[in-house]
Scaffold this motif. Sequence first.
Motif, PDB file in Angstrom:
ATOM      1  N   LYS A  39      -8.737   3.055   1.237  1.00  0.00           N
ATOM      2  CA  LYS A  39      -9.772   2.797   2.231  1.00  0.00           C
ATOM      3  C   LYS A  39      -9.599   1.428   2.879  1.00  0.00           C
ATOM      4  O   LYS A  39      -9.934   1.238   4.053  1.00  0.00           O
ATOM      5  CB  LYS A  39     -11.146   2.885   1.563  1.00  0.00           C
ATOM      6  CG  LYS A  39     -12.301   2.852   2.513  1.00  0.00           C
ATOM      7  CD  LYS A  39     -13.597   3.044   1.763  1.00  0.00           C
ATOM      8  CE  LYS A  39     -14.764   3.072   2.717  1.00  0.00           C
ATOM      9  NZ  LYS A  39     -16.034   3.269   2.017  1.00  0.00           N
ATOM     10  N   ASN A  40      -9.057   0.453   2.146  1.00  0.00           N
ATOM     11  CA  ASN A  40      -8.951  -0.921   2.642  1.00  0.00           C
ATOM     12  C   ASN A  40      -7.592  -1.262   3.244  1.00  0.00           C
ATOM     13  O   ASN A  40      -7.304  -2.433   3.470  1.00  0.00           O
ATOM     14  CB  ASN A  40      -9.269  -1.898   1.510  1.00  0.00           C
ATOM     15  CG  ASN A  40     -10.710  -1.796   1.084  1.00  0.00           C
ATOM     16  OD1 ASN A  40     -11.586  -1.555   1.901  1.00  0.00           O
ATOM     17  ND2 ASN A  40     -10.962  -1.954  -0.202  1.00  0.00           N
ATOM     18  N   VAL A  41      -6.752  -0.272   3.514  1.00  0.00           N
ATOM     19  CA  VAL A  41      -5.456  -0.547   4.145  1.00  0.00           C
ATOM     20  C   VAL A  41      -5.699  -0.983   5.587  1.00  0.00           C
ATOM     21  O   VAL A  41      -6.469  -0.363   6.315  1.00  0.00           O
ATOM     22  CB  VAL A  41      -4.553   0.715   4.097  1.00  0.00           C
ATOM     23  CG1 VAL A  41      -3.325   0.530   4.966  1.00  0.00           C
ATOM     24  CG2 VAL A  41      -4.147   0.999   2.677  1.00  0.00           C
ATOM     25  N   ARG A  42      -5.042  -2.069   5.969  1.00  0.00           N
ATOM     26  CA  ARG A  42      -5.194  -2.624   7.315  1.00  0.00           C
ATOM     27  C   ARG A  42      -3.829  -2.776   7.980  1.00  0.00           C
ATOM     28  O   ARG A  42      -2.794  -2.687   7.338  1.00  0.00           O
ATOM     29  CB  ARG A  42      -5.879  -4.006   7.252  1.00  0.00           C
ATOM     30  CG  ARG A  42      -7.270  -3.972   6.668  1.00  0.00           C
ATOM     31  CD  ARG A  42      -8.241  -3.359   7.671  1.00  0.00           C
ATOM     32  NE  ARG A  42      -9.576  -3.286   7.101  1.00  0.00           N
ATOM     33  CZ  ARG A  42     -10.261  -2.153   6.983  1.00  0.00           C
ATOM     34  NH1 ARG A  42      -9.741  -1.033   7.375  1.00  0.00           N
ATOM     35  NH2 ARG A  42     -11.467  -2.150   6.481  1.00  0.00           N
ATOM     36  N   THR A  67       1.415  -0.118  11.043  1.00  0.00           N
ATOM     37  CA  THR A  67       1.323  -0.534  12.436  1.00  0.00           C
ATOM     38  C   THR A  67       0.078  -0.006  13.126  1.00  0.00           C
ATOM     39  O   THR A  67      -0.383  -0.580  14.109  1.00  0.00           O
ATOM     40  CB  THR A  67       2.555  -0.057  13.236  1.00  0.00           C
ATOM     41  OG1 THR A  67       2.665   1.356  13.118  1.00  0.00           O
ATOM     42  CG2 THR A  67       3.816  -0.728  12.727  1.00  0.00           C
ATOM     43  N   LYS A  68      -0.474   1.098  12.623  1.00  0.00           N
ATOM     44  CA  LYS A  68      -1.648   1.677  13.274  1.00  0.00           C
ATOM     45  C   LYS A  68      -2.531   2.339  12.228  1.00  0.00           C
ATOM     46  O   LYS A  68      -2.058   3.124  11.416  1.00  0.00           O
ATOM     47  CB  LYS A  68      -1.207   2.717  14.306  1.00  0.00           C
ATOM     48  CG  LYS A  68      -2.312   3.286  15.136  1.00  0.00           C
ATOM     49  CD  LYS A  68      -1.729   4.249  16.169  1.00  0.00           C
ATOM     50  CE  LYS A  68      -2.808   4.851  17.028  1.00  0.00           C
ATOM     51  NZ  LYS A  68      -2.249   5.852  17.948  1.00  0.00           N
ATOM     52  N   VAL A  69      -3.815   1.964  12.252  1.00  0.00           N
ATOM     53  CA  VAL A  69      -4.793   2.527  11.316  1.00  0.00           C
ATOM     54  C   VAL A  69      -6.012   2.956  12.106  1.00  0.00           C
ATOM     55  O   VAL A  69      -6.523   2.190  12.921  1.00  0.00           O
ATOM     56  CB  VAL A  69      -5.214   1.486  10.245  1.00  0.00           C
ATOM     57  CG1 VAL A  69      -6.279   2.064   9.334  1.00  0.00           C
ATOM     58  CG2 VAL A  69      -4.023   1.018   9.455  1.00  0.00           C
ATOM     59  N   GLN A  70      -6.451   4.178  11.860  1.00  0.00           N
ATOM     60  CA  GLN A  70      -7.715   4.638  12.426  1.00  0.00           C
ATOM     61  C   GLN A  70      -8.642   4.879  11.246  1.00  0.00           C
ATOM     62  O   GLN A  70      -8.265   5.534  10.274  1.00  0.00           O
ATOM     63  CB  GLN A  70      -7.518   5.910  13.229  1.00  0.00           C
ATOM     64  CG  GLN A  70      -6.656   5.709  14.456  1.00  0.00           C
ATOM     65  CD  GLN A  70      -6.378   7.018  15.173  1.00  0.00           C
ATOM     66  OE1 GLN A  70      -6.659   8.085  14.649  1.00  0.00           O
ATOM     67  NE2 GLN A  70      -5.820   6.920  16.366  1.00  0.00           N
ATOM     68  N   GLU A  96      -4.424   9.940   8.451  1.00  0.00           N
ATOM     69  CA  GLU A  96      -3.037   9.504   8.594  1.00  0.00           C
ATOM     70  C   GLU A  96      -2.986   8.071   9.118  1.00  0.00           C
ATOM     71  O   GLU A  96      -3.885   7.624   9.822  1.00  0.00           O
ATOM     72  CB  GLU A  96      -2.292  10.406   9.574  1.00  0.00           C
ATOM     73  CG  GLU A  96      -2.184  11.845   9.128  1.00  0.00           C
ATOM     74  CD  GLU A  96      -1.512  12.717  10.178  1.00  0.00           C
ATOM     75  OE1 GLU A  96      -1.390  12.274  11.343  1.00  0.00           O
ATOM     76  OE2 GLU A  96      -1.127  13.834   9.834  1.00  0.00           O
ATOM     77  N   ILE A  97      -1.901   7.378   8.752  1.00  0.00           N
ATOM     78  CA  ILE A  97      -1.641   6.045   9.293  1.00  0.00           C
ATOM     79  C   ILE A  97      -0.204   6.013   9.792  1.00  0.00           C
ATOM     80  O   ILE A  97       0.618   6.831   9.394  1.00  0.00           O
ATOM     81  CB  ILE A  97      -1.871   4.930   8.246  1.00  0.00           C
ATOM     82  CG1 ILE A  97      -0.935   5.091   7.061  1.00  0.00           C
ATOM     83  CG2 ILE A  97      -3.312   4.902   7.796  1.00  0.00           C
ATOM     84  CD1 ILE A  97      -0.982   3.934   6.094  1.00  0.00           C
ATOM     85  N   GLU A  98       0.072   5.068  10.660  1.00  0.00           N
ATOM     86  CA  GLU A  98       1.424   4.929  11.190  1.00  0.00           C
ATOM     87  C   GLU A  98       2.097   3.748  10.495  1.00  0.00           C
ATOM     88  O   GLU A  98       1.519   2.672  10.384  1.00  0.00           O
ATOM     89  CB  GLU A  98       1.375   4.691  12.699  1.00  0.00           C
ATOM     90  CG  GLU A  98       2.740   4.739  13.359  1.00  0.00           C
ATOM     91  CD  GLU A  98       2.612   4.637  14.863  1.00  0.00           C
ATOM     92  OE1 GLU A  98       2.783   3.515  15.376  1.00  0.00           O
ATOM     93  OE2 GLU A  98       2.333   5.663  15.502  1.00  0.00           O
ATOM     94  N   VAL A  99       3.310   3.980  10.007  1.00  0.00           N
ATOM     95  CA  VAL A  99       4.034   2.970   9.236  1.00  0.00           C
ATOM     96  C   VAL A  99       5.407   2.771   9.857  1.00  0.00           C
ATOM     97  O   VAL A  99       6.105   3.737  10.190  1.00  0.00           O
ATOM     98  CB  VAL A  99       4.189   3.423   7.760  1.00  0.00           C
ATOM     99  CG1 VAL A  99       4.982   2.409   6.964  1.00  0.00           C
ATOM    100  CG2 VAL A  99       2.834   3.658   7.128  1.00  0.00           C
TER     101      VAL A  99
END
Length: 110
Positions: A52-55, A71-74, A79-82
């Motif tokens: 939950k705390n990934v930035r 690189t991108k978190v919504q 999903e996140i972009e890495v």
Amino acid sequence: MITPAFAQGSAPAGGAEIALQVVPFVLIFVIMYFLILRPQQKRVKDHQALIKNVRRDDTIVTTGGLVGRVTKVQDEASEIEVEIAPNVRVKIVRAMISEVRVKGGPVKAA
């Protein structure tokens, strides 16, 4: 000569005997709860907080062993972009994050 052997009549099983037979099973379940289940629940809770705390700009490790920079978190997305190499970006599911190695900078207010 030979006398027949008869089985001795036993008293019906009382409540105390049944309780003594159940006590070891109860102890085993109590020990399993404190040694296995509670630590696992704590690990799951910590992992959910970590996810939950990934930035942005955090360096993460996935369960597959990939190391990359977020690189991108919504907030609402699963999903996140890495970025796993220069100009190579992949989307991963948040649940596949196993470790956050380096924390990024503070989140800027939008």
